[in-house]
Design a protein around this motif. Structure first.
Motif, mmCIF file in Angstrom:
data_model
loop_
_atom_site.group_PDB
_atom_site.id
_atom_site.type_symbol
_atom_site.label_atom_id
_atom_site.label_comp_id
_atom_site.label_asym_id
_atom_site.label_seq_id
_atom_site.Cartn_x
_atom_site.Cartn_y
_atom_site.Cartn_z
ATOM 1 N N UNK A 1 0.875 -1.181 0.000
ATOM 2 C CA UNK A 1 0.000 0.000 0.000
ATOM 3 C C UNK A 1 0.906 1.224 0.000
ATOM 4 N N UNK A 2 0.526 2.263 -0.725
ATOM 5 C CA UNK A 2 1.403 3.429 -0.845
ATOM 6 C C UNK A 2 1.237 4.434 0.280
ATOM 7 N N UNK A 3 0.012 4.847 0.562
ATOM 8 C CA UNK A 3 -0.220 5.972 1.468
ATOM 9 C C UNK A 3 -0.110 5.551 2.933
ATOM 10 N N UNK A 4 0.104 6.541 3.796
ATOM 11 C CA UNK A 4 0.113 6.279 5.234
ATOM 12 C C UNK A 4 -1.298 6.116 5.775
ATOM 13 N N UNK A 5 -2.264 6.759 5.110
ATOM 14 C CA UNK A 5 -3.664 6.670 5.516
ATOM 15 C C UNK A 5 -4.465 5.942 4.450
ATOM 16 N N UNK A 6 -5.576 5.369 4.868
ATOM 17 C CA UNK A 6 -6.401 4.559 3.983
ATOM 18 C C UNK A 6 -7.271 5.371 3.041
ATOM 19 N N UNK A 7 -7.572 6.600 3.381
ATOM 20 C CA UNK A 7 -8.682 7.349 2.795
ATOM 21 C C UNK A 7 -8.672 7.437 1.265
ATOM 22 N N UNK A 8 -7.538 7.737 0.651
ATOM 23 C CA UNK A 8 -7.501 7.960 -0.796
ATOM 24 C C UNK A 8 -7.671 6.667 -1.585
ATOM 25 N N UNK A 9 -7.124 5.588 -1.109
ATOM 26 C CA UNK A 9 -6.987 4.382 -1.913
ATOM 27 C C UNK A 9 -7.876 3.223 -1.500
ATOM 28 N N UNK A 10 -8.455 3.287 -0.325
ATOM 29 C CA UNK A 10 -9.205 2.131 0.180
ATOM 30 C C UNK A 10 -10.539 2.562 0.761
ATOM 31 N N UNK A 11 -11.421 1.607 0.929
ATOM 32 C CA UNK A 11 -12.742 1.870 1.505
ATOM 33 C C UNK A 11 -12.642 1.883 3.028
ATOM 34 N N UNK A 12 -11.821 2.776 3.520
ATOM 35 C CA UNK A 12 -11.599 2.923 4.951
ATOM 36 C C UNK A 12 -10.980 4.269 5.218
ATOM 37 N N UNK A 13 -10.720 4.550 6.473
ATOM 38 C CA UNK A 13 -10.101 5.825 6.826
ATOM 39 C C UNK A 13 -9.138 5.615 7.986
ATOM 40 N N UNK B 1 -6.435 -6.637 5.009
ATOM 41 C CA UNK B 1 -6.722 -7.541 3.893
ATOM 42 C C UNK B 1 -8.215 -7.621 3.587
ATOM 43 N N UNK B 2 -9.040 -7.225 4.543
ATOM 44 C CA UNK B 2 -10.488 -7.251 4.350
ATOM 45 C C UNK B 2 -11.042 -5.923 3.845
ATOM 46 N N UNK B 3 -10.214 -4.877 3.777
ATOM 47 C CA UNK B 3 -10.677 -3.558 3.336
ATOM 48 C C UNK B 3 -10.504 -3.457 1.823
ATOM 49 N N UNK B 4 -11.601 -3.299 1.059
ATOM 50 C CA UNK B 4 -11.479 -3.235 -0.405
ATOM 51 C C UNK B 4 -10.732 -1.982 -0.855
ATOM 52 N N UNK B 5 -9.995 -2.133 -1.925
ATOM 53 C CA UNK B 5 -9.343 -0.998 -2.565
ATOM 54 C C UNK B 5 -10.360 -0.235 -3.411
#
Length: 257
Positions: free
Chosen positions: A59-71, A83-87
């Motif tokens: 994963x590239x970013x330090x935070x989930x917000x931009x790339x994944x369905x999480x924050x 592994x359960x958080x969709x991209x």
């Protein structure tokens, strides 16, 4: 003795964060993007962040917000949670860990792995992400190389995996582009002072800054110079006059036979 960068890293272009294109349901650093890069015959560049329980996550970013369905920060989630958080922009695939990617690639193409700085200001590393990456690579037989912007991380990789090629990801370090770093740190890193101390085999340098004398002096001394990030055929033509290979995205770099 410093290990040699495998020749494969100089013969095929490297897909930046794999061959990603959300228009085709292939997010950055996703399994889908990795499969597409392999099918096209490209090498692959990926990024690593650390999970809460000490696993190397792709994963590239330090935070989930931009790339994944999480924050929130990646480091506040466990491997299984991540592994359960969709991209975002994918087909529901979660964030892979390094072991997942190694199993998928299985030595078929060159794999360039960038460890993201975990401590800020390119400071001294605690070695947790480095150890997680090296542990995951145990027994992996394909062409692989490790790198980081943080020279201390590269030095730690040299200690943990002395036979694996490693390098420094380098930059012009314009303070306007690196506002998280003190200007003095930018001034220091710009000259690539840690190349020998870190036991580096190569550098991967910012494409717009390839003409820097220090970069070309390293290349002239036999150090392989990769570059990031090329986004057009014209940019690639210009970069190849000063670098040995490219990391590309948003177009298809030509493959040579």
């Amino acid at each position: 003795m410093t290990p040699t960068l495998p020749a494969a890293f100089l013969t095929v272009p490297l897909a930046h964060r794999a061959l990603h294109d959300v228009a085709d349901r292939r997010p950055e650093n996703s399994r889908a993007a990795i499969r597409a890069a392999m099918a096209a015959g490209y090498g692959i560049e990926i990024d690593l962040q650390l999970s809460e329980d000490g696993c190397a996550m792709v994963f590239h970013d330090y935070d989930l917000d931009r790339l994944a369905e999480g924050s929130g920060p990646v480091r506040e989630r466990t491997r299984e949670e991540l592994r359960a958080i969709p991209l975002r922009g994918g087909d529901g695939e979660g964030i892979p860990d390094l072991a997942d990617v190694l199993e998928l690639v299985a030595g078929q193409v060159p794999l360039l792995i960038e460890l993201k700085d975990q401590h800020g200001e390119m400071g001294v590393t605690d070695g947790v992400l480095e150890r997680a990456a090296v542990d995951a690579l145990q027994g992996y037989a394909g062409p692989v190389a490790l790198m980081s912007f943080n020279p201390n991380s590269v030095a730690e990789l040299a200690r943990l995996a002395p036979d694996t090629a490693r390098g420094i990801t380098t930059s012009a370090y314009d303070p306007a582009d690196w506002q998280e770093l003190p200007e003095a740190v930018c001034d220091d890193l710009r000259g690539i002072p840690d190349f020998q101390r870190s036991g580096s085999s190569f550098i991967s340098h910012e494409a717009a800054d390839l003409v820097r004398p220090r970069v070309q002096a390293l290349r002239n001394s036999g150090v392989p110079v990769l570059c990031w990030t090329i986004r057009s055929a014209a940019e690639e033509t210009a970069a190849r006059a000063f670098a040995d290979n490219v990391t590309f995205e948003r177009y298809l770099s030509p493959l040579t036979s």
